[in-house]
Design an enzyme around this catalytic site. Sequence first.
Site, PDB file in Angstrom:
ATOM      1  CB  SER B 310      -0.931   0.009   1.205  1.00 46.82           C
ATOM      2  OG  SER B 310      -1.791  -1.101   1.121  1.00 46.82           O
ATOM      3  CG  HIS B 353     -12.386   1.217   4.282  1.00 45.44           C
ATOM      4  ND1 HIS B 353     -11.809   0.226   3.516  1.00 45.44           N
ATOM      5  CD2 HIS B 353     -11.562   1.411   5.344  1.00 45.44           C
ATOM      6  CE1 HIS B 353     -10.680  -0.157   4.086  1.00 45.44           C
ATOM      7  NE2 HIS B 353     -10.507   0.539   5.201  1.00 45.44           N
ATOM      8  CB  CYS B 366     -10.066   2.314   1.259  1.00 44.78           C
ATOM      9  SG  CYS B 366     -11.398   1.490   0.380  1.00 44.78           S
TER      10      CYS B 366
END
Lengths: 372, 585
Positions: B310, B353, B366
């Site tokens: 991420s 989310h 997310c």
Amino acid sequence: MLRVDRRITKNFDWITLSIVIVIALIGIMTIYSATRPPIEGEHSRFYLRQTLWLIIGIIALFLIVSFDYVWLSRFSLYIYIFGIILLIAVFFLGKAGMGAKRWLSFGPLSFQPSEFFKLAYIIMLAQQLSIINGTITTISLLRLFLLTVLFPFALLIKEPDLGTSLIILAIFVSLILVKGLHKKVVTLLVIISLVSLPFIGTILWEGLKDYQKSRLVAFIEPQIDPTGIGYHITQSKITVGSGKFIGKGYLKGTQGPFRFLPEKHTDFIFAVFAEEWGFIGSIILLLLYLFLILRALDTARKAKDEFGRLLALGITFMFSIYFFVNVGMTLGIMPVVGIPLPFMSYGGTALLSNLFAIGILINIRTRRFYLF
Amino acid sequence: MKSESEKILTISYLAIAAFLLLIIRLWQLQIVQGNEYRKSSETNRLRVITLPAPRGIIFDRNGVPLVKNSSYYCASIIYGEFDRSKVDSLSKVLHVTVEKIHEKINKNGMGPFTLIRLKQGLSFNEVTYIESRRSDFPGLIIEVDVSREYTYGNLGSHLIGYLGKLTPSQLRDPAFRDVPPQAFIGQWGVEMLFDKKLRGNPGERIIEVDALGREIRLLQEKQPMKGEDITLSVDINLQKEAEKAFGERTGALVAVKPKTGEILGLVSKPSFDPNLFARGINYHEWIAITQDKKNPMLNRALQSQYPPGSTFKIITAIAALEEGVITPETKVNCRGGINYGRWHFGCWRKNGHGVVSLHRAIVESCDVYFYEVGRRLGIDKIYDYALSFGMGKETGLELVKERRGLIPNTKWKQEKKKLPWFLGETFNTAIGQGYVATTPIQMAVMTSAVANGGNIYKPTFIKDANPVITGKAKVRPETLEIVKKALSGVVNDPGGTGWAAKSQLMSIGGKTGTAQVVAIKKDSHYLPEKFRDHAWFVAFAPVENPEIALAVFVEHGGHGGVAAAPIAMKAIEGYLNNSKLEKHN
């Protein structure tokens, strides 16, 4: 006192004397260089003592030339007995040096009786051979051997002085060969040597001291242990070889003063000379010796009688053996036998007795004409 | 029967023949082998002693010395002068076994003047004992040598490096001609990189000695020239805190100064003790290091590449904002995953989310939001931005052979895999999974560019070196402000994935990353270590005016927020605290 014969001055062998003095002076120069301290410091006095011995020796030489050598023949037995007494005296009064008893001391002076004995021995041998007519028979060979060789040889081996004892043997062999052996004797000797051949090696080897054995081993294979027994040979070759063509220059040699070369001013003095004067200098020096030997042989040829001829030959053989063995050893083509280079190596007794011998040679040459 | 004259003539010829023999021998010794013997007589007499030059000292950016030069005594013998019968007594003096001495002599004894080192690091007592009995051991000498001592041991070993003897190829290399064959030179890390500067010039003493090895006089002396000192950009305090935080885990950390590209810290774990190399590493130690399964000699900061997870969302977000495919207000509804064809692309939070904007999408990481962004951008746009931030190519830090990482695009796929690009692969790339791979140092350079307004600097180890800009990231300041705010939120906002990096001392911004090792998404802690995910964290601080940017990578560390973020925090605190203290003093 002494009546100086005009013929003595007229026929005096100045050439032999000059060669010897030149060699001796070269010797003193080389001793000076070999024993100089590597840095500032007191110079050892070897060269001064050698100079003193040279002067004494030259005086002695003239004394010997002054009387006819025929007297040596007449007194040969007494001279010989005196020599033997000196050798025996070494055993009781001698002092040891480097594992061998060879020296007699008289106050500050010490000398090596074996040096004088060699001369006495040659005189005796020459006299004994000169009275033999024709070739040597078995009886007279045995008599000669027992009378002149065996006893001193045994004494010298016992000292031990391997160098001198071998020289005595060698001179004996050369002189009887020159004199000539009867055919029967030759046959007998050949048979004896063939029979004893298998044992002779062992007998000789067993009779050697350890350091003598290791020298022989080192001669054959110096690389076995370059720091141990082969050290002398290795360093001697380095010393000679490093001189190259023109040498390092006088007082520029390093192997001696820095102690890499042992016995630098005695047995290995030729190496020190070769290092500083190179191939050129060495050839000149060796030529001087060769000339001296040829001149001495010529003296023998011209001698007026058999005794003079054999005496001159005996002395020549002695010098030749010393010279070739010493230089050969320095150059690594002979085993290390502790014998000095005549006239150059440091050593008062040796220089004195060598000058005696030269005196005898000059004496023989000077009186070569049957004029009186 | 020959006449007497003839006999004597024969003897004369014999004498002349013997004389010629002597002359031939003389010629052989003095002319043929003269040069050889001259050399032997010189080596007999001259002893050349190399005086090692003290190596330059390596300092950290605050002037803390990282290495020391310490001299030590060695007992050596000159092969040709040593008397082998003395081995027994020498063994007692040196406390080295007889077998060992023989072994060393047999292994090294070549020429008569070869120096063989029997023992290193003699005590003072041993030195005085040997000196007083020198004549008992001809050929034995005491040498002084200098060795490198690494004050901090394992700390920063990949960066500082170590010394070693010349390798066989270096011995042949003309560049090392001036180096004495026995010398140690830098073979790794900074020691190798700046070896020429640090090395200095060795001195020499030529002395004359006699046969007993006594010095006669000094003929020539050249003093050694100490090598130059160098001051690194590295902060040893940061390094210390970071390595402490790593503990026994495997991984890497690279910290740079955003405004210049100076390396502030470089960790690669596991590390090794460079002191092992300082006096010559032995075979067993070397085998132990090189055959270690964890490979301590691999510099993971430059030589390991993994999907960035991420942390790559920073690039995706910047690309999307710059390309105008989204605005900060663009919203996406995350229901825990999306379906594309037969495949399901999940969000790390199974429950989803809900509706998120860019800020929350970054803060809570997310995945569904970035699938959508990726879809709008297309792979080739992502590729362009990633490359402009220095990924997919070497950063240019000359330490070890660097890996390039990989940023995929359609062209690459076509060439390498002979297949068209699929949208699902864009989804994966957008969240830093799949083909994409980066090295820790690339991530540090990227973070640094985010922090400094888009400049890509070539990393350097030298303090206050002139910054070298190698590229400009395709990004406007406004975009960076939005992203930086979000990255601050990652650490500081409630629900931020990087909460574990939150510091009481200063404001830190960062991004977590978790690189999948296997596709099964389970709670990593219950998996065997080799199946656990890799943890990433990139960070910069202080957020307002960044002084430090870094990337942390923990191999099989699990979740980035849990495993890597605390290490980043400790390192940042270690650095900023330290530099504050320095200013006070």
